[in-house]
Scaffold this motif. Structure first.
Motif, PDB file in Angstrom:
ATOM      1  N   LYS A  37      -4.606  -0.952  -7.739  1.00  0.00           N
ATOM      2  CA  LYS A  37      -3.297  -0.599  -7.934  1.00  0.00           C
ATOM      3  C   LYS A  37      -2.465  -1.724  -7.426  1.00  0.00           C
ATOM      4  O   LYS A  37      -2.958  -2.091  -6.403  1.00  0.00           O
ATOM      5  CB  LYS A  37      -2.877   0.721  -7.485  1.00  0.00           C
ATOM      6  N   LEU A  93       2.660   1.836  -8.601  1.00  0.00           N
ATOM      7  CA  LEU A  93       2.962   2.824  -7.496  1.00  0.00           C
ATOM      8  C   LEU A  93       4.318   2.835  -6.906  1.00  0.00           C
ATOM      9  O   LEU A  93       4.604   1.625  -6.785  1.00  0.00           O
ATOM     10  CB  LEU A  93       1.660   2.958  -6.868  1.00  0.00           C
ATOM     11  N   TYR A 189      -1.215  12.595  -4.186  1.00  0.00           N
ATOM     12  CA  TYR A 189      -0.075  12.048  -3.798  1.00  0.00           C
ATOM     13  C   TYR A 189       0.720  13.477  -3.375  1.00  0.00           C
ATOM     14  O   TYR A 189       1.088  14.326  -4.174  1.00  0.00           O
ATOM     15  CB  TYR A 189       0.960  11.440  -5.047  1.00  0.00           C
ATOM     16  N   LEU A 308      -4.498  10.654  -7.897  1.00  0.00           N
ATOM     17  CA  LEU A 308      -4.512   9.314  -8.435  1.00  0.00           C
ATOM     18  C   LEU A 308      -5.938   8.711  -8.691  1.00  0.00           C
ATOM     19  O   LEU A 308      -6.716   8.763  -7.687  1.00  0.00           O
ATOM     20  CB  LEU A 308      -3.880   8.343  -7.270  1.00  0.00           C
TER      21      LEU A 308
END
Length: 327
Positions: A37, A93, A189, A308
């Motif tokens: 990410k 993100l 998350y 995620l």
């Protein structure tokens, strides 16, 4: 135009020992990995010779001193850039979720600005200069691990020395071990963001009283590395993660919350062997270590949270596009 791609990271153990309040007296140690990410920074010459900076908002400035974004302003001044540029950032993100986004931004922007000047710099210099900007110039109460893992990438055991030097040591484990580690990691998350500075200022103030805990966290980071290099009992990694999290949350009450504790306990009851809250604390992403055959139970137990999907990434910050004329 230059575009850089800089990874976010997950920190397994040792966070807090990368603060100067600790490593100025004895070496700090963390085990961290970059993940797939990213923070993307695009930099190009601006036709009007002023500055256009686009992030969560867009600002225009005629001079560097007029730029509101503190990191952008500091990076431009550090490299002596006075002519107009357009700078655009995009991220996979949200910010303030415990994955080192601000340091990824700083490292990626420095690399892009150097490239605009026709200069190539290595990860050690990028990390060192990012630390100087965030910690020394902007006085952010943060440690050094985020800048170094963003610049170097990979799965790293990082040592912070009293003389200010930093040793970045790749974890020497089998490819199969790395793949299996990746397979047993889950991230959820929590839905909450937080200001890491506030948590870290409290943690830094408590350093002298918490030296035994921080030493234990450094030892946990070393033990986690050894589990990976040995490669025989990977489940020990999960159990050590739990020990490290219990130590970390004892550093300061604001590191965790009753809601985060509830999510964490539910994950353990569903079958995870260990885990931790990523970043300084207070919100963001929860990491779990869980054997594959128990992961669906964890997902069901934490169905109110967003999982995620991610992979460990072997690469650090890199230039992914060069086009047009460079400064």
């Amino acid at each position: 135009m230059i575009i850089t791609r800089t990874p976010f990271r997950i920190s397994f153990a040792g966070g807090g020992s990368d603060l100067e309040a600790f490593y100025s007296h004895e070496p700090g140690m963390v085990l961290s990995s970059s993940i797939d990410k990213y923070m993307y920074l695009a930099v190009k010459e601006h036709f009007d010779l002023n500055f256009r900076i686009s992030y969560s908002k867009t600002e225009f400035a005629d001079t560097v001193d007029q730029i509101d974004h503190r990191i952008v302003r500091a990076c431009l001044k550090s490299l002596g850039i006075e002519r107009g540029l357009e700078i655009v950032s995009m991220a996979d993100l949200p910010a303030r979720t415990g994955l080192g986004s601000s340091s990824s931004f700083t490292v990626g922007l420095l690399q892009a600005l150097y490239a605009m000047q026709g200069r190539v710099v290595g990860p050690e210099r990028l990390a060192r200069e990012a630390c100087a900007i965030e910690i020394d110039q902007l006085h952010e109460p943060i440690g050094k691990q985020d800048q170094y893992i963003a610049a170097h990438g990979g799965l790293q055991f990082i040592q912070f020395n009293p003389d200010g030097t930093v040793f970045v040591n790749p974890v020497a484990c089998a490819a199969e071990t790395r793949l299996e580690l990746n397979r047993r990691l889950m991230i959820f998350y929590t839905g909450a963001t937080r200001d890491a500075s506030e948590v870290l200022m409290k943690q830094r103030a408590n350093t002298a009283q918490k030296l035994p805990v921080l030493r234990k966290m450094c030892e946990t980071a070393r033990q986690l590395r050894d589990v990976l290099t040995d490669g025989r009992d990977l489940n020990a990694f999960g159990r050590l993660l739990h020990e490290g999290w219990e130590a970390k949350r004892s550093l300061e009450t604001s590191i965790s919350t009753s809601k985060i504790d509830e999510y964490y306990d539910r994950g353990l009851r569903a079958g995870a062997l260990g885990g931790k809250l990523l970043g300084a604390g207070g919100g963001g992403f929860l990491l779990f270590f869980c054997e594959p055959h128990r992961q669906q139970q964890v997902r069901e137990e934490l169905s109110s949270l967003r999982e995620l999907a991610f992979s460990l990434d072997p690469e650090g910050s890199k230039i992914v596009y060069i086009g047009g004329n460079r400064a």
